[in-house]
Design an enzyme around this catalytic site. Structure first.
Site, PDB file in Angstrom:
ATOM      1  N   HIS A  27      50.275  39.700  30.947  1.00  0.00           N
ATOM      2  CA  HIS A  27      48.677  38.737  29.748  1.00  0.00           C
ATOM      3  C   HIS A  27      49.144  39.329  28.273  1.00  0.00           C
ATOM      4  CE1 HIS A  27      47.995  39.077  34.214  1.00  0.00           C
ATOM      5  NE2 HIS A  27      47.140  38.313  34.002  1.00  0.00           N
ATOM      6  N   HIS A 258      45.573  34.923  27.601  1.00  0.00           N
ATOM      7  CA  HIS A 258      44.836  35.292  28.802  1.00  0.00           C
ATOM      8  C   HIS A 258      46.068  35.765  29.536  1.00  0.00           C
ATOM      9  CE1 HIS A 258      42.704  37.828  31.654  1.00  0.00           C
ATOM     10  NE2 HIS A 258      43.316  36.897  32.379  1.00  0.00           N
ATOM     11  N   GLU A 403      26.294  51.776  46.574  1.00  0.00           N
ATOM     12  CA  GLU A 403      27.422  52.415  47.383  1.00  0.00           C
ATOM     13  C   GLU A 403      28.794  51.640  46.439  1.00  0.00           C
ATOM     14  OE1 GLU A 403      24.939  49.778  47.974  1.00  0.00           O
ATOM     15  OE2 GLU A 403      24.119  50.480  49.230  1.00  0.00           O
ATOM     16  N   HIS A 465      22.744  45.584  60.147  1.00  0.00           N
ATOM     17  CA  HIS A 465      22.853  47.712  60.184  1.00  0.00           C
ATOM     18  C   HIS A 465      23.870  48.205  61.557  1.00  0.00           C
ATOM     19  CE1 HIS A 465      19.361  47.439  57.441  1.00  0.00           C
ATOM     20  NE2 HIS A 465      19.653  48.639  57.456  1.00  0.00           N
TER      21      HIS A 465
HETATM   22  C1  LIG Z   1      37.386  41.705  41.001  1.00  0.00           C
HETATM   23  C2  LIG Z   1      38.391  40.777  39.865  1.00  0.00           C
HETATM   24  N1  LIG Z   1      38.137  39.266  39.886  1.00  0.00           N
HETATM   25  C3  LIG Z   1      38.928  38.530  39.261  1.00  0.00           C
HETATM   26  C4  LIG Z   1      40.021  38.968  38.806  1.00  0.00           C
HETATM   27  C5  LIG Z   1      40.750  38.108  38.287  1.00  0.00           C
HETATM   28  N2  LIG Z   1      40.690  38.150  36.486  1.00  0.00           N
HETATM   29  C6  LIG Z   1      41.599  39.017  35.642  1.00  0.00           C
HETATM   30  S1  LIG Z   1      41.597  39.190  34.373  1.00  0.00           S
HETATM   31  C7  LIG Z   1      40.239  38.176  34.352  1.00  0.00           C
HETATM   32  C8  LIG Z   1      38.784  37.621  33.502  1.00  0.00           C
HETATM   33  C9  LIG Z   1      38.322  38.746  32.634  1.00  0.00           C
HETATM   34  O1  LIG Z   1      38.339  38.129  31.609  1.00  0.00           O
HETATM   35  P1  LIG Z   1      38.441  39.421  30.697  1.00  0.00           P
HETATM   36  O2  LIG Z   1      37.859  40.676  31.050  1.00  0.00           O
HETATM   37  O3  LIG Z   1      36.865  39.614  29.570  1.00  0.00           O
HETATM   38  O4  LIG Z   1      39.326  39.326  29.809  1.00  0.00           O
HETATM   39  P2  LIG Z   1      40.628  39.182  28.538  1.00  0.00           P
HETATM   40  O5  LIG Z   1      40.189  37.111  29.034  1.00  0.00           O
HETATM   41  O6  LIG Z   1      39.414  39.110  27.382  1.00  0.00           O
HETATM   42  O7  LIG Z   1      41.483  39.482  28.247  1.00  0.00           O
HETATM   43  C10 LIG Z   1      39.512  37.468  36.076  1.00  0.00           C
HETATM   44  C11 LIG Z   1      38.946  36.777  36.643  1.00  0.00           C
HETATM   45  C12 LIG Z   1      40.793  40.275  38.384  1.00  0.00           C
HETATM   46  N3  LIG Z   1      41.350  41.036  38.457  1.00  0.00           N
HETATM   47  N4  LIG Z   1      39.716  41.444  39.600  1.00  0.00           N
END
Ligand SMILES: Cc1ncc(C[n+]2csc(CCOP(=O)(O)OP(=O)(O)O)c2C)c(N)n1
Ligand SMILES: [Mg+2]
Length: 655
Positions: A27, A258, A403, A465
């Site tokens: 990334h 990204h 939680e 529950h």
């Molecule tokens: C809980 C979770 N859901 C989905 C992902 C997959 N994922 C990694 S980065 C991302 C997008 C995040 O967007 P942002 O925080 O704005 O990062 P940017 O593209 O700006 O670097 C996703 C959906 C993950 N790592 N964790």
């Protein structure tokens, strides 16, 4: 030539885009977008010393947007940490390298917590900030006086756990927590307008946070915003307006940067745009020197601190707690002896409360809490007064109905060091905590989950529950120890084992209902081997009954009935399957082996997986549907977990 801040930041950008290109995965966008902000943070604000990465009073830096891992790898390398080396970075995302896809705290010093599941780094940082204030209150400014800095992306702020973390941090007034939001308006699917129209600053302000924004590519503006955040007594959100993939001529500002390599052509264009003429992985001497000089400035603060520690009256106690070492002597001996004299008929949640009474009195590093079920989880003890905004020295956190936030904060406290956190909710809501419990297991944190109401035994609250698959599914999680004790003595023993376990989390599954005492001998911690023979067959052994928790007494009753019919039956209590699995063959075969012996499991949860111990030709008693709403006795009868229902099936099977 003077080295500009832009050049220093461009070194991060170049390492990020080149490492991702070399790995052909990763990334680049986030590190390239946040390089300027990170340069200011590591130059003028963060307290750290690459020569002493574990120094107790360092600031904690959490890269919550873990996909941008090349940002932290670049920073650690440039500022002079021993690892990662340039070679490590060249091997980004390869098995041999500590520069894993997402930052892993057990692979690199300087990575304070494993991140990647969005939102959790942020919520973990809340726990670190709690730990800092607590230890500051218990010790003093001379020993504990640092901040927690977080870099979070749009995703971290969008996740549900963010609401829990923000609410908790605002409520507790954690002013030393500063979150740098990579406000780039981009996520994977495209612009954030696709999925959100929330007024984020307003939400944070409404939760008691201070919010400031800056142009994330203007060094003076960044510096001003970070300074303001640092000075404000509230937790701060710094909205850094950035361009994702900054510098990439055709891709910057788009989700194309990204999570994929930029490609050779775009990288060449980026080099031109940034004025970065150096070959991949080449950091010019003057720029590297400037970074290393910056990294070296923290040594003075660290040695001042060491001087203060050395002369400090509480130095030994502080050092002990930060090392995670338990005090000499047993917290439990007198308590256990008392139980043995007059074994009580408590629910194991009550037994846990009483054990905790002894443990929390002996271990000042324990901080407890519950997600709004204190009176049900029995997590509060006389030694643990509330930890509040006005008194951080307290040792009991009212987490509210949060939680997941609780579990992540527990990880943060454990990772900060100096604290052994425990926290409770209903076992069924481990589903809500699970993401953080998994990170406890991955990160080897000593977080102790006190999960009560562990079966249909909770009665009338019904199927929503009543845990069914929960105990077994937590056993499936690597490195999680799941304890399901059968009476007050086993509960105390399991607590002792959970506390002793410095390198991983434990879950205690505890009953709502009262249970008969089964043990009176406390000379040896019998739970230590995970399973043990509670009763040996009197007649010729034909059956081994294996049970856990509330079903051990049921197994004892079934065994009595079998013996009355001339069938010898062992009863094995298995409070911790993971510990049992770690025993040698001889021990395991002695307990469960023997040809011609029918093995039977009884646990008021899914039977899935019990074949592991019963074999395919054994019998498994449990519940493979959802529960039901009814009084406890009716439920156990309805689901066939009674002596009268079980015994004939065993007799029939052995013929
Ligand atoms: C809980 C979770 N859901 C989905 C992902 C997959 N994922 C990694 S980065 C991302 C997008 C995040 O967007 P942002 O925080 O704005 O990062 P940017 O593209 O700006 O670097 C996703 C959906 C993950 N790592 N964790
Ligand atoms: Mg984004």
């Amino acid at each position: 030539m003077t080295v500009t801040e832009k050049n220093m930041a461009n070194a991060i950008r170049a390492l990020a885009m080149d490492a991702v290109q070399a790995a052909n995965s990763g990334h680049p966008g986030m590190p390239m977008g946040m390089a300027d902000v990170a340069t200011v943070l590591f130059s003028d604000f963060l307290k750290y010393d690459p020569q002493a990465p574990k120094w107790a009073d360092r600031d904690r830096f959490v890269l919550s947007a873990g996909h941008g891992s090349m940002l932290i790898y670049s920073l650690l390398h440039l500022t002079g940490y021993a690892r990662p080396t340039l070679e490590d970075i060249k091997n980004f995302r390869q098995l041999s390298s500590p520069c894993a896809g997402h930052p892993e705290n057990f692979k690199l010093e300087g990575v304070e917590t494993t991140t990647g599941p969005l939102g959790q780094g942020f919520a973990t940082a809340v726990g670190m900030a709690i730990a800092e204030r607590h230890l500051n209150a218990v010790f003093d400014n001379d020993l504990v006086d640092h901040k927690t800095w977080v870099i979070a992306g749009d995703g971290c702020l969008m996740e549900g756990i963010n609401h829990e973390a923000v609410g908790l941090a605002g409520h507790l007034g954690l002013g030393r927590l500063n979150v740098l939001w990579d406000d780039n308006g981009i996520t994977i699917d495209g612009g954030t307008e696709l999925s959100t129209s929330e007024d984020i600053p307003a939400r944070y302000r409404a939760s008691g946070w201070h919010v400031v924004s800056c142009d994330g590519h203007d060094f003076d503006d960044i510096r001003k915003a970070l300074g303001e955040a640092e000075a404000d007594p509230r937790p701060s959100l710094i909205a850094c307006k950035t361009v994702i993939g900054y510098g990439a001529p055709t891709k910057q500002g788009t989700s194309a940067t990204h999570g994929a390599p930029l490609g050779d052509e775009e990288i060449a264009g980026t080099r031109d745009a940034l004025g970065w003429e150096h070959k991949p992985f080449i950091i010019p001497e003057d720029i590297l020197t400037s970074w290393r000089q910056l990294g070296a400035t923290g040594a003075a603060a660290r040695s001042d601190w060491e001087g203060r520690l050395n002369g400090h009256a509480q130095a030994a106690e502080f050092t002990r707690r930060m090392a995670g070492e338990l005090p000499d002597g047993s917290a439990m001996q007198d308590y256990l002896a008392g139980l043995a004299k007059d074994p009580p008929k408590w629910a194991t949640r009550k037994s846990s409360e009483m054990a905790l009474g002894a443990i929390t009195a002996a271990l000042p590093e324990m901080i407890g809490g519950s997600a709004d079920l204190t009176g049900s989880n029995n997590t509060k003890t006389p030694s643990t007064k509330p930890l509040t905004k006005d008194d951080y020295s307290g040792r009991y956190i009212y987490y509210g109905i949060r939680e997941f936030g609780m579990a992540a904060a527990m990880n943060g406290m454990a990772l900060h060091g100096g604290i052994i956190p425990y926290g409770g909710t209903f076992l069924v809501f481990t589903d809500y905590c699970r993401g953080a419990m998994r990170l406890s297991a991955i990160q080897n944190t000593r977080a102790i989950y006190v999960m009560t109401h562990d079966s249909i035994g909770l009665g009338e609250d019904g199927p929503t529950h009543q845990p069914i698959e929960h105990v077994q599914s937590l056993r499936l999680m690597p490195n999680m120890h799941v304890f399901r004790p059968a009476d007050a003595i086993e509960t105390a023993e399991c607590w002792a084992l959970a506390i002793k376990r410095a390198d991983g989390p434990s879950t205690l599954a505890l009953t709502r209902q009262g249970l008969p005492p089964l043990r009176d001998d406390v000379s040896v911690n019998l739970c230590e081997k995970g399973a043990y023979r509670m009763k040996a067959a009197e007649a010729d052994k034909r059956v081994v009954l294996v049970a856990t928790g509330s079903e051990v007494s049921l197994a004892m009753d079934v065994a009595a009935k079998l013996e009355a019919a001339g069938v010898g039956a062992d009863v094995v209590s298995m409070p911790c399957a993971e510990l049992f699995d770690g025993q040698d063959d001889a021990y395991r075969n002695d307990l469960l082996g023997g040809s011609g012996v029918l093995r039977v499991s009884i646990e008021a949860g899914t039977t899935y997986g019990w074949e592991r111990y019963t074999g395919l030709d054994g019998l498994r008693f449990g519940i493979d549907s959802f529960g039901a709403s009814a009084p406890i006795d009716d439920l156990f009868a309805h689901f066939g977990l009674t002596v009268d229902a079980i015994t004939p099936q065993i007799l029939k099977k052995i013929g």
